[in-house]
Write a protein that holds these residues in place. Structure first.
Motif, PDB file in Angstrom:
ATOM      1  N   GLY A   1      40.479  46.716  47.547  1.00 44.56           N
ATOM      2  CA  GLY A   1      40.367  46.045  46.264  1.00 44.56           C
ATOM      3  C   GLY A   1      41.542  45.106  46.034  1.00 44.56           C
ATOM      4  O   GLY A   1      42.543  45.133  46.760  1.00 44.56           O
ATOM      5  N   LEU A   2      41.419  44.284  45.034  1.00 46.76           N
ATOM      6  CA  LEU A   2      42.457  43.313  44.714  1.00 46.76           C
ATOM      7  C   LEU A   2      43.790  43.998  44.402  1.00 46.76           C
ATOM      8  O   LEU A   2      44.843  43.548  44.860  1.00 46.76           O
ATOM      9  N   ALA A   3      43.760  45.103  43.671  1.00 41.22           N
ATOM     10  CA  ALA A   3      44.995  45.812  43.328  1.00 41.22           C
ATOM     11  C   ALA A   3      45.678  46.352  44.588  1.00 41.22           C
ATOM     12  O   ALA A   3      46.903  46.277  44.717  1.00 41.22           O
ATOM     13  N   GLU A   4      44.898  46.878  45.537  1.00 43.58           N
ATOM     14  CA  GLU A   4      45.472  47.387  46.783  1.00 43.58           C
ATOM     15  C   GLU A   4      46.087  46.259  47.604  1.00 43.58           C
ATOM     16  O   GLU A   4      47.167  46.418  48.177  1.00 43.58           O
ATOM     17  N   LEU A   5      45.414  45.127  47.645  1.00 41.45           N
ATOM     18  CA  LEU A   5      45.923  43.972  48.382  1.00 41.45           C
ATOM     19  C   LEU A   5      47.231  43.489  47.773  1.00 41.45           C
ATOM     20  O   LEU A   5      48.209  43.250  48.484  1.00 41.45           O
ATOM     21  N   LEU A   6      47.270  43.358  46.468  1.00 42.54           N
ATOM     22  CA  LEU A   6      48.475  42.907  45.779  1.00 42.54           C
ATOM     23  C   LEU A   6      49.629  43.881  46.010  1.00 42.54           C
ATOM     24  O   LEU A   6      50.752  43.471  46.306  1.00 42.54           O
TER      25      LEU A   6
END
Length: 51
Positions: A30-35
């Motif tokens: 997910g975007l949060a994990e990537l960030l």
């Protein structure tokens, strides 16, 4: 990294030992994990732990 028989081979982005995983156990991050991963890498680089 690649495929061997029914498994997908993965390796950490920074290098290291690979491991096998079943394709059905994979998922997109997910975007949060990537960030979170990118911030962690930037912090390590700023401390001189990464080149």
């Amino acid at each position: 990294m690649g495929r061997v028989g029914p498994y997908v081979q993965l390796r950490p982005v920074g290098g290291g030992r690979e491991w096998d995983v079943r394709p059905e156990d994979l998922r997109e991050i997910g975007l949060a994990e990537l960030l979170r991963a990118r911030v962690r890498e930037a912090n390590r680089r700023s401390r001189g732990e990464l080149l």
